[in-house]
Design an enzyme around this catalytic site. Structure first.
Site, PDB file in Angstrom:
ATOM      1  N   GLU A   1       9.146   1.291  11.093  1.00  0.00           N
ATOM      2  CA  GLU A   1      10.249   1.942  10.732  1.00  0.00           C
ATOM      3  C   GLU A   1       9.652   3.503  10.649  1.00  0.00           C
ATOM      4  OE1 GLU A   1      13.177   1.057  10.219  1.00  0.00           O
ATOM      5  OE2 GLU A   1      13.453  -0.768   9.509  1.00  0.00           O
TER       6      GLU A   1
ATOM      7  N   LYS B   1       0.852  -1.108  -0.040  1.00  0.00           N
ATOM      8  CA  LYS B   1      -0.093   0.164  -0.013  1.00  0.00           C
ATOM      9  C   LYS B   1       0.916   1.352   0.096  1.00  0.00           C
ATOM     10  CE  LYS B   1      -2.119   3.062   1.739  1.00  0.00           C
ATOM     11  NZ  LYS B   1      -1.705   4.595   1.369  1.00  0.00           N
TER      12      LYS B   1
ATOM     13  N   GLU C   1      10.763  15.955  14.512  1.00  0.00           N
ATOM     14  CA  GLU C   1      10.819  15.823  13.339  1.00  0.00           C
ATOM     15  C   GLU C   1      10.140  16.772  12.154  1.00  0.00           C
ATOM     16  OE1 GLU C   1       9.269  12.392  11.112  1.00  0.00           O
ATOM     17  OE2 GLU C   1      11.401  11.770  10.471  1.00  0.00           O
TER      18      GLU C   1
HETATM   19  P1  NAD Z   1       2.649   9.050   7.013  1.00  0.00           P
HETATM   20  O1  NAD Z   1       2.750   8.104   8.268  1.00  0.00           O
HETATM   21  O2  NAD Z   1       1.814   9.775   6.864  1.00  0.00           O
HETATM   22  O3  NAD Z   1       2.229   7.626   6.026  1.00  0.00           O
HETATM   23  C1  NAD Z   1       3.028   6.517   5.656  1.00  0.00           C
HETATM   24  C2  NAD Z   1       1.943   5.580   5.026  1.00  0.00           C
HETATM   25  O4  NAD Z   1       0.887   5.238   5.990  1.00  0.00           O
HETATM   26  C3  NAD Z   1       1.249   6.237   3.761  1.00  0.00           C
HETATM   27  O5  NAD Z   1       0.997   4.931   2.783  1.00  0.00           O
HETATM   28  C4  NAD Z   1      -0.210   6.492   4.477  1.00  0.00           C
HETATM   29  O6  NAD Z   1      -1.423   6.067   3.581  1.00  0.00           O
HETATM   30  C5  NAD Z   1      -0.304   5.213   5.345  1.00  0.00           C
HETATM   31  N1  NAD Z   1      -1.273   5.515   6.515  1.00  0.00           N
HETATM   32  C6  NAD Z   1      -1.517   6.768   6.953  1.00  0.00           C
HETATM   33  N2  NAD Z   1      -2.150   6.648   7.958  1.00  0.00           N
HETATM   34  C7  NAD Z   1      -2.737   5.452   8.058  1.00  0.00           C
HETATM   35  C8  NAD Z   1      -3.611   4.470   9.085  1.00  0.00           C
HETATM   36  N3  NAD Z   1      -4.288   4.965   9.834  1.00  0.00           N
HETATM   37  N4  NAD Z   1      -3.595   3.242   8.786  1.00  0.00           N
HETATM   38  C9  NAD Z   1      -2.615   2.623   7.776  1.00  0.00           C
HETATM   39  N5  NAD Z   1      -1.949   3.268   6.951  1.00  0.00           N
HETATM   40  C10 NAD Z   1      -1.936   4.680   7.182  1.00  0.00           C
HETATM   41  O7  NAD Z   1       4.080   9.196   6.590  1.00  0.00           O
HETATM   42  P2  NAD Z   1       4.484  10.101   5.271  1.00  0.00           P
HETATM   43  O8  NAD Z   1       4.325  11.487   5.497  1.00  0.00           O
HETATM   44  O9  NAD Z   1       4.029   9.148   4.066  1.00  0.00           O
HETATM   45  O10 NAD Z   1       5.969   9.780   5.323  1.00  0.00           O
HETATM   46  C11 NAD Z   1       7.006  10.769   6.372  1.00  0.00           C
HETATM   47  C12 NAD Z   1       7.129   9.776   7.381  1.00  0.00           C
HETATM   48  O11 NAD Z   1       7.992   8.610   7.273  1.00  0.00           O
HETATM   49  C13 NAD Z   1       8.174  10.556   8.287  1.00  0.00           C
HETATM   50  O12 NAD Z   1       8.085  10.833   9.805  1.00  0.00           O
HETATM   51  C14 NAD Z   1       9.638   9.816   8.098  1.00  0.00           C
HETATM   52  O13 NAD Z   1      10.530   9.879   8.990  1.00  0.00           O
HETATM   53  C15 NAD Z   1       8.993   8.581   7.889  1.00  0.00           C
HETATM   54  N6  NAD Z   1      10.059   7.713   7.329  1.00  0.00           N
HETATM   55  C16 NAD Z   1      10.571   6.598   8.216  1.00  0.00           C
HETATM   56  C17 NAD Z   1      11.731   5.802   7.487  1.00  0.00           C
HETATM   57  C18 NAD Z   1      12.314   4.552   8.140  1.00  0.00           C
HETATM   58  O14 NAD Z   1      12.849   3.653   7.475  1.00  0.00           O
HETATM   59  N7  NAD Z   1      12.354   4.703   9.297  1.00  0.00           N
HETATM   60  C19 NAD Z   1      11.829   5.963   5.974  1.00  0.00           C
HETATM   61  C20 NAD Z   1      11.149   6.857   5.449  1.00  0.00           C
HETATM   62  C21 NAD Z   1      10.266   7.766   6.178  1.00  0.00           C
END
Ligand code: NAD
Length: 499
Positions: free
Chosen positions: A257, A182, A392
């Site tokens: 992650e 997803k 962050e």
């Molecule tokens: P996000 O948490 O908003 O979304 C990530 C994913 O989760 C998307 O596909 C989104 O549609 C899905 N999602 C959102 N709410 C959900 C729910 N309630 N249930 C299931 N899925 C849901 O993150 P983002 O804004 O897309 O990305 C940025 C974040 O990702 C930053 O905090 C960054 O640090 C983190 N990140 C972590 C790593 C790592 O490997 N540790 C790598 C890259 C990014």
């Protein structure tokens, strides 16, 4: 956003080996962060679509074509996928750049690295070993089997969609699972392009599925689905908390992650030009849109002035521009929400008394006017309790702090709820290893920053998550262990006779 639908690329989801629209017929637009305009439409999947994907994944787990496929053959399929990824790297990178606005030079670098992930885990597919357990009772033969977990849901963010998918997908496929990906609603296109290559590689239908849609609806339905056996989530910490909670209803294990507030520590004996490059690579090279961003810079007081002078001199020359051009050094923020978040944290740092050394606003250059750009930004006079020192940003904003000695900087570097990564710059080898042991982070770099490979474990300490991707042990995350007992004696004793 209103757009001419006829000009948009219309994507379909990939479920059970078929290219399908959402059952509801609904779709949503994907915008280009450089132009602010829609360029593609994605199916808006929901519960019914997730059900279909889970059914397809469960079915293939029982299908002998996948269940009984010799592990060496699974490895061959992964290798074939690697070859296809190599052939199509440029196309995949262009799609990612258009969709998430990150630099083509970064996306191309990532796309070119992808085949390694599949080739590395291809080599492990037929080396997933059980153990024999030496027991006191030698008449019992006890051994373990490592079996696939089942249906693995992989939920990814927008910043590096294919790389982060591959962090877990390669190992999960090598271990014989079935996958439902997803991608983020902000950058789904490359995962669907990738699915075309999975199809071409010849994996049985249903082994890899992609459901597109929004977090709460599509993502939520997937995480809460009783047919999903493991969730791998890469994204923000707040979303991670929700996912762990929803998954707990079915006791579904989760690998998280999450984000970071990683320290980059420069000691006085470091090579300053190298450390300046490492600092810029850590925070500005990806416009700060990386979980690994070295967003807190700790400078030894003896080099504080000199370092900042060199840093600002280089930062002033960073070329902001069209992310699809190789000469651009910084692209826009991927979403308007992200841009607002950056502006909010910059405003809070100013309110809390930090000093703005550079940037702090959107660029004046009219040629960047349509895009969601923000200047590389540096704050000094930061207190550890300020929001900018703790939260962050996921944008190009650096918080600089001064330190006197090693113990002090270790304590301050560890003073956040995150623990994803850390950088140390020093030419004192003893200090380097001493400090590396004390930092609470899943990855520590010494005299480099943002280095990654498929062969080394990756994951967070504290609220940066749990579980580890990559490296040989990642196979364990995608297998479960069965203990098998065999009675080798000639008889089974009467249980009511006391011996
Ligand atoms: P996000 O948490 O908003 O979304 C990530 C994913 O989760 C998307 O596909 C989104 O549609 C899905 N999602 C959102 N709410 C959900 C729910 N309630 N249930 C299931 N899925 C849901 O993150 P983002 O804004 O897309 O990305 C940025 C974040 O990702 C930053 O905090 C960054 O640090 C983190 N990140 C972590 C790593 C790592 O490997 N540790 C790598 C890259 C990014």
């Amino acid at each position: 956003m209103s757009s001419d639908l006829a000009q948009l690329t219309s994507y379909k989801m990939f479920i059970g080996g078929e290219w399908v629209d959402a059952a509801s017929g609904r779709s949503f637009e994907s915008l280009s962060p450089f132009t602010g305009q829609a360029w593609a439409t994605m199916p808006d999947g929901e519960e019914g679509d997730v059900d279909r994907a889970v059914e397809a994944a469960q079915a293939v787990l029982d299908n002998p074509d996948w269940k009984r496929m010799p592990p060496i053959q699974r490895g061959r399929l992964l290798r074939r996928l690697g070859e296809l990824l190599r052939e199509h790297a440029e196309h995949l990178a262009q799609v990612e750049t258009r969709d998430n606005g990150k630099l083509i030079r970064e996306m191309l670098g990532q796309a070119k690295a992808l085949p390694n992930y599949y080739e590395y885990f291809a080599g492990l597919a037929d080396k997933i070993l059980g153990e024999t357990i030496p027991l006191e009772n030698t008449a019992i033969f006890n051994y373990t089997l490592r079996e696939p977990i089942g249906v693995v849901a992989i939920i990814t963010p927008w910043n590096s969609p294919l790389l982060l998918l591959s962090f877990s997908l390669a190992a999960a496929l090598a271990a014989g699972n079935a996958i439902i990906a997803k991608p983020s609603e902000y950058a789904s296109a490359s995962t669907l392009e990738f699915a075309k290559l999975v199809e071409q590689a010849g994996f049985p239908k249903g082994v890899f599925n992609v459901v597109t849609g929004f977090g709460k609806t599509t993502g939520g339905a997937l995480v809460g689905h009783p047919g999903v056996s493991k969730v791998v989530f890469t994204g923000g910490a707040d979303t991670g908390r929700i996912i762990a909670r929803v998954a707990s209803a079915n006791i579904t294990p989760v690998l998280l992650e999450l984000g970071g507030k990683s320290p980059n520590i420069v000691f006085a004996d470091a090579s300053i030009p190298d450390a300046v490059n490492g600092c810029i690579a850590g925070i500005f090279a990806a416009s700060g849109q990386t979980c690994l961003a070295g967003s807190r810079l700790f400078l030894d007081e003896d080099i504080y002035g000199e370092f900042l002078e060199r840093l600002v001199a280089r930062v002033k020359t960073i070329r902001l521009g069209d992310p699809s051009l190789m000469e651009s050094e910084m692209g826009p923020m991927a979403t308007t929400d992200q841009l607002r978040k950056v502006e909010d944290l910059v405003a809070s740092a100013l309110n809390e008394g930090a000093t703005l050394l550079y940037g702090g606003k959107r660029p004046d250059d009219p040629s960047l006017g349509q895009g969601w750009f923000f200047l590389p930004t540096i704050f000094t006079d930061m207190g550890s309790d300020m929001r900018l020192a703790q939260e962050e940003v996921f944008g190009p904003v650096l918080a600089v702090m001064k330190f006197r000695d090693e113990n002090e900087v270790i304590a301050r570097a560890n003073e956040t709820r995150y623990g994803l990564a850390a950088g140390i710059w020093t030419n004192d080898v003893k200090r380097a290893h001493r400090v590396a042991r004390e930092l609470k982070a899943g990855t520590v770099w010494i005299n480099t920053y943002r280095a990654l490979t498929y062969a080394s474990p990756f994951g967070g300490y504290k609220q940066s998550g749990y579980g580890r991707e990559l490296g040989v042990d990642a196979i364990k995350e995608f297998t479960q262990v069965k203990s098998v007992w065999v009675n080798l004696s000639d008889t089974v004793p009467d249980p009511f006779v006391i011996r």
